[in-house]
Structure formats: C-alpha cells, structure tokens
Scaffold this motif. Structure first.
Motif, PDB file in Angstrom:
ATOM      1  N   SER A  70      33.053 130.373   6.384  1.00 46.21           N
ATOM      2  CA  SER A  70      32.399 129.073   6.269  1.00 46.21           C
ATOM      3  C   SER A  70      31.402 128.855   7.398  1.00 46.21           C
ATOM      4  O   SER A  70      30.297 128.341   7.184  1.00 46.21           O
ATOM      5  CB  SER A  70      33.446 127.955   6.269  1.00 46.21           C
ATOM      6  OG  SER A  70      32.846 126.686   6.098  1.00 46.21           O
ATOM      7  N   LEU A  71      31.764 129.268   8.606  1.00 46.76           N
ATOM      8  CA  LEU A  71      30.855 129.136   9.748  1.00 46.76           C
ATOM      9  C   LEU A  71      29.585 129.953   9.543  1.00 46.76           C
ATOM     10  O   LEU A  71      28.476 129.483   9.809  1.00 46.76           O
ATOM     11  CB  LEU A  71      31.559 129.595  11.023  1.00 46.76           C
ATOM     12  CG  LEU A  71      32.657 128.672  11.568  1.00 46.76           C
ATOM     13  CD1 LEU A  71      33.448 129.375  12.667  1.00 46.76           C
ATOM     14  CD2 LEU A  71      32.061 127.378  12.100  1.00 46.76           C
ATOM     15  N   ALA A 101      33.731 132.272  -1.529  1.00 44.20           N
ATOM     16  CA  ALA A 101      33.662 130.859  -1.908  1.00 44.20           C
ATOM     17  C   ALA A 101      33.395 129.988  -0.684  1.00 44.20           C
ATOM     18  O   ALA A 101      32.586 129.047  -0.739  1.00 44.20           O
ATOM     19  CB  ALA A 101      34.956 130.430  -2.589  1.00 44.20           C
ATOM     20  N   ALA A 102      34.067 130.293   0.430  1.00 41.14           N
ATOM     21  CA  ALA A 102      33.858 129.524   1.660  1.00 41.14           C
ATOM     22  C   ALA A 102      32.432 129.704   2.166  1.00 41.14           C
ATOM     23  O   ALA A 102      31.767 128.737   2.570  1.00 41.14           O
ATOM     24  CB  ALA A 102      34.862 129.979   2.726  1.00 41.14           C
ATOM     25  N   ILE A 135      34.543 122.231   6.921  1.00 37.81           N
ATOM     26  CA  ILE A 135      35.830 121.958   6.281  1.00 37.81           C
ATOM     27  C   ILE A 135      35.716 122.099   4.758  1.00 37.81           C
ATOM     28  O   ILE A 135      36.630 122.617   4.111  1.00 37.81           O
ATOM     29  CB  ILE A 135      36.334 120.551   6.663  1.00 37.81           C
ATOM     30  CG1 ILE A 135      36.657 120.502   8.157  1.00 37.81           C
ATOM     31  CG2 ILE A 135      37.562 120.174   5.839  1.00 37.81           C
ATOM     32  CD1 ILE A 135      37.040 119.121   8.654  1.00 37.81           C
ATOM     33  N   CYS A 136      34.591 121.642   4.199  1.00 39.29           N
ATOM     34  CA  CYS A 136      34.397 121.760   2.756  1.00 39.29           C
ATOM     35  C   CYS A 136      34.393 123.229   2.334  1.00 39.29           C
ATOM     36  O   CYS A 136      34.995 123.606   1.323  1.00 39.29           O
ATOM     37  CB  CYS A 136      33.087 121.086   2.350  1.00 39.29           C
ATOM     38  SG  CYS A 136      32.849 120.952   0.557  1.00 39.29           S
ATOM     39  N   GLY A 141      37.386 127.774  -0.133  1.00 39.38           N
ATOM     40  CA  GLY A 141      37.976 129.101  -0.041  1.00 39.38           C
ATOM     41  C   GLY A 141      39.482 129.076  -0.244  1.00 39.38           C
ATOM     42  O   GLY A 141      40.039 129.934  -0.945  1.00 39.38           O
ATOM     43  N   LEU A 142      40.149 128.093   0.340  1.00 43.98           N
ATOM     44  CA  LEU A 142      41.598 127.994   0.194  1.00 43.98           C
ATOM     45  C   LEU A 142      42.005 127.728  -1.253  1.00 43.98           C
ATOM     46  O   LEU A 142      42.985 128.307  -1.755  1.00 43.98           O
ATOM     47  CB  LEU A 142      42.139 126.884   1.106  1.00 43.98           C
ATOM     48  CG  LEU A 142      42.070 127.151   2.611  1.00 43.98           C
ATOM     49  CD1 LEU A 142      42.557 125.934   3.389  1.00 43.98           C
ATOM     50  CD2 LEU A 142      42.883 128.384   2.985  1.00 43.98           C
ATOM     51  N   LEU A 143      41.271 126.868  -1.930  1.00 44.45           N
ATOM     52  CA  LEU A 143      41.593 126.567  -3.329  1.00 44.45           C
ATOM     53  C   LEU A 143      41.405 127.789  -4.219  1.00 44.45           C
ATOM     54  O   LEU A 143      42.207 128.040  -5.131  1.00 44.45           O
ATOM     55  CB  LEU A 143      40.729 125.406  -3.819  1.00 44.45           C
ATOM     56  CG  LEU A 143      41.075 124.031  -3.234  1.00 44.45           C
ATOM     57  CD1 LEU A 143      40.054 122.985  -3.674  1.00 44.45           C
ATOM     58  CD2 LEU A 143      42.480 123.603  -3.662  1.00 44.45           C
TER      59      LEU A 143
END
Length: 303
Positions: A70-71, A101-102, A135-136, A141-143
């Motif tokens: 994500s970063l 996804a992240a 965070i989004c 990614g977690l989902l």
C-alpha cells in the motif's frame, strides 16, 4: 437598462476575478511543485519504486505484505491505466493478489503529485489523506486475502507492461518533456477548479454550505461522498474546491470522504478497474469504496 446590465456584469466580473486571483496565488505554488515532483519521480524514480515492489515478493511477509504494498502504491506516479499493466507483469511473476490489491487501491487514491497538491489544504487534511489512503489499500488487500484466498481475484489477460515515453537520451530534455505532459494533463482541470471555487465563493452562502457539510451534521459526510462521484475529474482540479469548502465550514470528515470516493470513482479509473475485475467484483469494489469513505468520514468527525 443596457447600462445597468453592463454595470452589473462588470461588478460581478471584478468580484469573480478577485476570488480567482486570490485562490490562484494560494494554490499555484503547490500545483507547480507537484508537477515538477511528479515528473522527477516518473523519470528518475518510477522504475526503482516498481522494482522495490517486486523485491518484497521474495520476502516472507505473509499478511503484513499488504502494508509495504500500500505504501508503494501511493509512491507510484502512474495513472490507473499505467498501473494495471505493471500489476499484470507482477502477477505473471507470481505476486500475490492481496498485495496487488493493496498496491492498486492506494495507487488509485493517491500519488506523489497529489500529495504535494493536498499540502495546500493544510497539515491536518494532508495527514488524514495520506493515512486514510494507506489504510484503504491495506483494508482492500486484507479483504482479498480473507475472502479470495486460493482464488484468482484479478484478470490481467491481454495486458502487457507499457512502453515508457521517457526515452530521450538527454535526461534534462526527458524531464522537461515529462513536465510538459504533466502540465498539459492537469493544467486545464486546475484552472477549472479555481473558476468553480470562485463561483462558489461568490454565489453560495457560507451559512448554507456549513449547514450542509458541517461537522454538526453527519449527513454532510454522506453528501460529500456522493458528490465525489460525479464531481471528481482530476486531483489537481479538486484541491481549490476542497480548500474553499473547508474554509466555508465543511467538516474534515466530509472532506476525507470526498477525497476517497472522488479518485476511486473517477471515470477513467472505473474503466480501468472494471476491465480487470469483472462485473461482480467491480460492484464489490464500489461498495467497499463507498462504505470505507463513509466510515472514515464519520470516525474523523467523531474524534
């Protein structure tokens, strides 16, 4: 009668020109620096960022890999149509779908150029935008990891890594050409956003605006998330609007909600995401974006 109309027109033009120039002076430096920074990263840092993302594939990070993914997504200067072929190449090399996804989610919401633009909104808004986007991406990614483990989430069929347009042998000319493309791509939207902001300042009463989007009414978060869908065309073009709206009483939660739904539902981004997700997962993407934006806005206003 004609003299009166001419007088009214001249008066209104003077007012609008005043609002326009004040807003331009406040935001233009951030836009200019953002254009240059975006081009510098695109020309000199883009490949390094993408190689770094590829490197984490060999690290045994497990579920925590969504955080660096994500970063790195917000550091990528590419638009979504440029990001998808990159993600396709990562997928072909075995990159996990939850990490992709992240990376793609945060890349949709933010990039280095938009970070500089958003600095014009103040430190609080800038921090909220960066943190909420990270965070989004992590949440997306977690989902994907939880509900699609062992299943293919993306369909990158037919995508190939794009050919770079930054190919001139002279590095300075390569950078200047990239800056020119950046100005051409965002300059018109930036000026249009300032014009719309001037119109808002002149013709929309501050009290009415504060009543609709102010922190005392949670409905403002929903309204901000809703108008983010049709109104968001270019990140640089929405910064003047957000600056004006925040000054006129928009709550920080409503602004955060707008900053999430806007880029996530921008028509060009939607077209790109729809191609790789299919209908069912595309609908899930929209629901996730809207619900995350609403939850983020409400939590910010509560605290």
């Amino acid at each position: 009668m004609i003299d009166t109309l001419v007088h009214v027109f001249r008066r209104e033009f003077i007012y609008l020109w005043y609002y326009f120039t004040v807003m331009l002076e406040q935001i233009a430096p951030y836009w200019a620096v953002g254009v240059v920074l975006g081009s510098v990263i695109s020309v000199f840092g883009k490949d390094k960022i993408h190689r770094l993302f590829s490197v984490i594939q060999n690290k045994k990070l497990g579920i925590f890999g969504v955080i660096p993914a994500s970063l790195l997504g917000i550091l990528s200067p590419l638009c979504m149509y440029g990001t998808i072929p990159i993600a396709a190449s990562f997928s072909q090399k075995g990159m996990r779908d939850d990490w992709l996804a992240a990376f793609m989610m945060s890349s949709i919401l933010l990039n280095p150029q938009l970070i500089l633009y958003s600095a014009a909104l103040g430190r609080t808004a800038l921090i909220i935008r960066i943190v909420s986007c990270i965070i989004c991406g992590v949440a997306a990614g977690l989902l994907v990891r939880i509900f699609y483990q062992g299943q293919q989430f993306f369909n990158f069929t037919g995508f190939q890594e794009p050919t770079s347009r930054d190919t001139h042998p002279n590095m300075l000319i390569r950078l200047l050409k990239n800056i020119g493309r950046n100005i051409k791509a965002s300059g018109g939207y930036f000026l249009f956003g300032i014009v719309i902001s001037a119109l808002f300042q002149r013709y929309v009463p501050a009290e009415a605006f504060a009543g609709l989007f102010g922190s005392e009414r949670g409905f403002g978060v929903l309204m901000a998330a809703t108008i983010g869908v049709p109104l968001y065309v270019c990140g640089g073009g929405t910064i003047p609007l957000l600056m004006d709206w925040l000054n006129r009483g928009m709550s920080m939660g409503a602004a955060a909600s707008f900053m999430i739904t806007g880029p996530a539902t921008k028509i060009t981004n939607l077209g790109a995401v729809r191609i790789v997700l299919g209908v069912r997962r595309f609908i899930l993407y929209l629901l996730f974006t809207i619900l995350f934006a609403l939850a983020t806005g409400v939590m910010i206003d509560c605290f």
